[in-house]
Design an enzyme around this catalytic site. Structure first.
Site, PDB file in Angstrom:
ATOM      1  CG  HIS A   1       3.692  21.521 -10.682  1.00  0.00           C
ATOM      2  ND1 HIS A   1       2.885  21.394 -11.794  1.00  0.00           N
ATOM      3  CD2 HIS A   1       2.883  21.274  -9.614  1.00  0.00           C
ATOM      4  CE1 HIS A   1       1.650  21.082 -11.419  1.00  0.00           C
ATOM      5  NE2 HIS A   1       1.633  21.020 -10.103  1.00  0.00           N
TER       6      HIS A   1
ATOM      7  NE  ARG B   1       1.701   0.141  13.659  1.00  0.00           N
ATOM      8  CZ  ARG B   1       1.061  -0.608  12.768  1.00  0.00           C
ATOM      9  NH1 ARG B   1       0.101  -0.080  12.008  1.00  0.00           N
ATOM     10  NH2 ARG B   1       1.372  -1.885  12.606  1.00  0.00           N
TER      11      ARG B   1
ATOM     12  CB  THR C   1     -20.517  -8.216   1.672  1.00  0.00           C
ATOM     13  OG1 THR C   1     -20.392  -9.429   2.439  1.00  0.00           O
ATOM     14  CG2 THR C   1     -19.406  -8.145   0.628  1.00  0.00           C
TER      15      THR C   1
ATOM     16  CD  GLU D   1       7.732  21.424 -14.878  1.00  0.00           C
ATOM     17  OE1 GLU D   1       7.197  20.828 -15.829  1.00  0.00           O
ATOM     18  OE2 GLU D   1       7.316  21.343 -13.697  1.00  0.00           O
TER      19      GLU D   1
END
Length: 339
Positions: free
Chosen positions: A44, A205, A219, A46
């Site tokens: 991370h 790309r 659908t 920190e």
């Protein structure tokens, strides 16, 4: 804190579903370390910030103030808690942009620091900090992905020819910017007609970075298998009324024909931990999101020199505020916010 934001943005497209975070360590108005979350699953901000401090300055760490754009984590995820590291390194003061709404953090990092005697200042530039991670906060607070609508139109607001012939609207530079946008989002969505007529690849790309998860509405499962969307080059989800199946690169996600489409899509994507969607078309699909009032941003590219014969009209935005505008050659890009 502004420097934290600059650093955080360098992680765009690489850290989701984690938030983008930047951190700066300061001793007597001198930056001795800085870092950002670079890759999901890795260190991370920190950690990278503290690790960047030169050996000659290591003794200053426990006399410095850490600035971080988001509340340090307090839980074990892919990496150990950052709050524990701050305490271990005896950093006496921490300045935080905003708190983290993710339930595993949500004030726990701040409380852990306070309990250890760390001086905590929060919030600083809170709205900017929230805006930086608007995808992350929308996902966790509203339980849906962050939605960006995008289309290109001619000067007379046409996005396609009525005879289904290809209409090239954007110039080379705005086309490249469109691929940059793809690299920054978790997923990209098209409807059945666009998939059939344009046969898009929906991959990145023309820019560095990753390609988004591909989403397509089919659908009745009638789209032909030779389309680029089914080439296995990138994970693709096919929303349909018939089948629920995981076929490796292709995930068939069944939805109900008797319920509104957009809310079902967003619910399914939330469950799949998809934090953002770039809706690329076509006109009917874009207008369905507008009509359902489910969108956060819209990016409209207009070729100011191209006029089209009567064709497919561009979507019509409602509840929209123009946030900014830029000119790229013959094209104008307008950025709208939902209000």
């Amino acid at each position: 804190m502004h420097r934290c934001f600059q650093l955080a943005l360098l992680g765009a497209g690489h850290v989701a579903p984690n938030p983008m975070v930047g951190a700066v360590l300061v001793y007597n108005d001198r930056i001795i370390g800085e870092g950002y979350h670079q890759q999901y699953g890795q260190a991370h901000a920190e950690v990278n910030c503290i690790n960047s401090v030169q050996p000659a300055d290591q003794h200053l760490v426990e006399k410095s103030t850490m600035y971080v754009s988001l509340e340090p984590c307090a839980h074990f995820g892919k990496t150990p808690p950052c709050a524990d590291l701050i305490i271990k390194r005896k950093i006496p003061s921490v300045v935080i942009g905003c708190s983290d709404s993710f339930k595993e953090v949500a004030g726990k990092g701040i409380q852990k620091l306070l309990d250890a005697g760390v001086n905590v200042t929060i919030p600083i530039l809170e709205q900017d900090a929230i805006e930086l991670n608007r995808r992350f906060f929308t996902y966790h607070n509203q339980h849906r992905p962050y939605i960006i609508l995008k289309w290109a139109q001619t000067a007379n607001r046409q996005i396609g020819n009525s005879d289904n012939s290809r209409l090239m609207i954007t110039n080379e530079l705005t086309n490249r910017k469109g691929h940059q946008w793809r690299s920054q989002e978790a997923s990209i969505l098209v409807g059945t007609n666009t998939a059939l007529k344009d046969d898009p690849s929906l991959t990145n790309r023309l820019w560095t970075g990753t390609s988004p998860l591909r989403l397509v509405i089919d659908t009745g499962l009638k789209l032909p298998p030779h389309l680029h969307l089914f080439d296995g080059a990138q994970k693709t989800i096919i929303f349909n009324f018939i089948e629920q199946a995981d076929k490796g690169a292709l995930l068939y996600q069944k939805i109900s024909a008797g319920e509104a489409l957009v809310p079902q899509l967003l619910s399914a994507l939330y469950q799949l931990q998809v934090q953002s969607v770039l809706v690329e078309g076509g006109a009917k699909m874009l207008q369905s999101f507008i009509g359902a009032d489910y969108w956060d941003e819209a990016r409209v590219i207009t070729n100011t020199e191209l006029l089209s014969a009567e064709g497919i009209a561009a979507p019509v935005l409602v509840n929209a505020t123009l946030a900014s505008e830029e000119r790229v050659g013959t094209d104008t890009i307008q950025y709208f916010k939902h209000h």
